[in-house]
Design a protein around this motif. Structure first.
Motif, mmCIF file in Angstrom:
data_model
loop_
_atom_site.group_PDB
_atom_site.id
_atom_site.type_symbol
_atom_site.label_atom_id
_atom_site.label_comp_id
_atom_site.label_asym_id
_atom_site.label_seq_id
_atom_site.Cartn_x
_atom_site.Cartn_y
_atom_site.Cartn_z
ATOM 1 N N SER A 253 0.830 -1.213 0.000
ATOM 2 C CA SER A 253 0.000 0.000 0.000
ATOM 3 C C SER A 253 0.858 1.254 0.000
ATOM 4 C CB SER A 253 -0.931 0.006 1.208
ATOM 5 O OG SER A 253 -1.857 -1.057 1.149
ATOM 6 N N TRP A 254 1.941 1.249 0.773
ATOM 7 C CA TRP A 254 2.841 2.407 0.792
ATOM 8 C C TRP A 254 3.414 2.652 -0.596
ATOM 9 C CZ3 TRP A 254 5.951 0.259 5.554
ATOM 10 C CH2 TRP A 254 5.135 0.331 6.685
ATOM 11 N N ALA B 23 2.153 1.821 -3.473
ATOM 12 C CA ALA B 23 1.106 2.313 -4.361
ATOM 13 C C ALA B 23 0.841 3.796 -4.124
ATOM 14 C CB ALA B 23 -0.176 1.507 -4.165
ATOM 15 N N ARG B 24 0.762 4.198 -2.866
ATOM 16 C CA ARG B 24 0.488 5.605 -2.568
ATOM 17 C C ARG B 24 1.625 6.505 -3.034
ATOM 18 N NH1 ARG B 24 -1.856 3.539 2.263
ATOM 19 N NH2 ARG B 24 0.055 3.943 3.450
ATOM 20 N N ARG B 25 2.865 6.045 -2.851
ATOM 21 C CA ARG B 25 4.005 6.858 -3.305
ATOM 22 C C ARG B 25 3.977 7.066 -4.811
ATOM 23 N NH1 ARG B 25 7.010 3.780 0.598
ATOM 24 N NH2 ARG B 25 7.673 2.364 -1.058
ATOM 25 N N SER B 26 3.437 6.102 -5.542
ATOM 26 C CA SER B 26 3.395 6.213 -7.004
ATOM 27 C C SER B 26 2.113 6.874 -7.491
ATOM 28 C CB SER B 26 3.530 4.831 -7.642
ATOM 29 O OG SER B 26 2.404 4.031 -7.330
ATOM 30 N N GLY B 27 1.188 7.175 -6.568
ATOM 31 C CA GLY B 27 -0.058 7.814 -6.952
ATOM 32 C C GLY B 27 -1.083 6.873 -7.555
ATOM 33 N N SER B 28 -0.940 5.567 -7.315
ATOM 34 C CA SER B 28 -1.884 4.593 -7.871
ATOM 35 C C SER B 28 -2.777 4.035 -6.769
ATOM 36 C CB SER B 28 -1.131 3.452 -8.560
ATOM 37 O OG SER B 28 -0.296 2.770 -7.640
ATOM 38 N N ALA B 29 -3.820 3.309 -7.183
ATOM 39 C CA ALA B 29 -4.761 2.734 -6.234
ATOM 40 C C ALA B 29 -4.098 1.602 -5.449
ATOM 41 C CB ALA B 29 -5.984 2.205 -6.963
ATOM 42 N N ALA B 30 -4.385 1.572 -4.144
ATOM 43 C CA ALA B 30 -3.753 0.577 -3.266
ATOM 44 C C ALA B 30 -4.664 -0.638 -3.097
ATOM 45 C CB ALA B 30 -3.431 1.209 -1.914
ATOM 46 N N ASP B 31 -4.968 -1.333 -4.201
ATOM 47 C CA ASP B 31 -5.812 -2.528 -4.158
ATOM 48 C C ASP B 31 -4.905 -3.745 -3.944
ATOM 49 O OD1 ASP B 31 -7.616 -4.551 -4.415
ATOM 50 O OD2 ASP B 31 -8.627 -3.719 -6.166
ATOM 51 N N THR B 32 -4.543 -3.979 -2.693
ATOM 52 C CA THR B 32 -3.576 -5.017 -2.373
ATOM 53 C C THR B 32 -4.073 -6.407 -2.755
ATOM 54 O OG1 THR B 32 -2.743 -3.686 -0.536
ATOM 55 C CG2 THR B 32 -2.220 -6.040 -0.511
#
Length: 258
Positions: free
Chosen positions: A111-112, A114-123
Motif C-alpha cells: 500500500s505504501w 502504491a500511494r508513493r506512485s499515486g496509484s490505487a492501493a488494491d492489495t
C-alpha cells in the motif's frame, strides 16, 4: 527510452593523507533500451551488473566517479538523483529481499508503494495478479517464501506502471517454477509498453523473454546478441566471449575453445 553512451564508473580512495587513486569498475559501456523491450544484461559476480543499475538510478556512493552520458526519454539523468525518479517513471526490483521492511506486514508495504506512485492501493487484486492468496497481506517478510517475497517486490516496483523497470537478479535463489513465474510477469510488463532492464547471471532462463542479450565481463561490454542465436554450438553468435559462455553451460557439455 534509455540511452547509455561511453559510461565509465570508477571509485576514488585515498592513499595516505593527500594522495588518492581511482579504480575503474565499468568502462566504455554503450547501451540502448526501447519501450516494450526486454534487455537482459548477463555476467558473473563482479562483472558490474548491479553497478550499472545503481549508476542509472543515481545510487552511487560519494567517492564514485561517473563519466559518459545517461539519458531517459531524451532527458539527461543526474548521477546524484535522476529527475525521472521523482515521477516514478523508473523503478527498481532490488536483488535482496532484505529490502522489505521486517517490521511491517506485506500488505502495508504494498500500500505504501502504491500511494508513493499515486496509484490505487488494491492489495488483494495485486496479490491475485501475482498468484498469491489475500492472506499474504497479513504476513511479515520473514514469513514469506523466497518466491513470494520476489513477487511482492515485483508488485511494489510495478505500482504506478513505471516506464522503465530495472530488475536486479530477480530470480536469484528461486526454484524453476517461481523463477519462470517472475520472468513471465516481467515479460507481461514489457508487453504493456515498459522497458525492462533484466540483470542476471542466468543466461538460459531469460532467453524466452529477452529481445536482446548484453554480455558484461569485468566492467566491459563483450557483445550484444539476439536470443535466437543461442542455439547449438553458438555459431551464429557474433561475440567469441558470448559463444564461449554459451558452450560452457552444463547442458551444452561444458565446451570451450580452450
Amino acid at each position: 527510452m534509455l540511452t547509455i553512451r561511453d559510461l565509465s564508473v570508477g571509485f576514488r580512495r585515498y592513499r595516505g593523507l593527500f594522495r588518492h587513486e581511482e579504480t575503474s569498475r565499468l568502462s566504455g559501456l554503450n547501451l540502448t533500451l526501447d519501450a516494450g523491450e526486454v534487455l537482459a544484461v548477463i555476467g558473473g559476480s563482479g562483472a558490474g551488473k548491479s553497478l550499472l543499475a545503481h549508476a542509472i538510478l543515481g545510487l552511487l556512493p560519494p567517492n564514485a566517479v561517473l563519466r559518459g552520458k545517461l539519458a531517459f526519454r531524451g532527458q539527461a539523468l543526474n548521477p546524484v538523483y535522476p529527475p525521472a525518479l521523482r515521477g516514478r517513471k523508473i523503478a527498481l526490483i532490488p536483488q535482496q529481499v532484505s529490502h522489505l521492511d521486517p517490521l511491517a506486514r506485506t500488505g502495508a508495504q504494498m500500500s505504501w508503494a502504491a500511494r508513493r506512485s499515486g496509484s490505487a492501493a488494491d492489495t488483494t487484486a495485486r496479490l491475485a495478479a501475482l498468484g498469491l492468496p489475500p492472506q499474504v497481506a497479513q504476513l511479515f517478510p520473514d514469513q514469506l517464501s523466497g518466491g513470494m517475497a520476489r513477487r511482492v517486490l515485483l508488485a511494489m516496483a510495478e505500482a504506478g506502471a513505471p516506464d522503465l523497470l530495472i530488475a536486479d537478479e530477480p530470480t536469484a535463489g528461486l526454484d524453476p517454477e517461481n523463477r519462470d513465474a517472475v520472468l513471465r510477469m516481467l515479460g507481461e510488463h514489457a508487453r504493456r509498453g515498459a522497458g525492462i532492464l533484466l540483470i542476471t547471471h542466468d543466461l538460459k532462463s531469460v532467453l524466452p523473454i529477452a529481445d536482446r542479450v548484453a554480455i558484461l565481463d569485468e566492467g566491459r561490454m563483450r557483445g550484444i546478441e539476439f536470443p535466437r542465436n543461442f542455439t547449438g554450438r553458438g555459431a551464429e553468435l557474433t561475440s567469441s566471449y558470448a559463444r564461449d559462455l554459451w558452450r560452457a553451460l552444463p547442458e551444452n557439455g561444458f565446451l570451450t575453445d580452450a
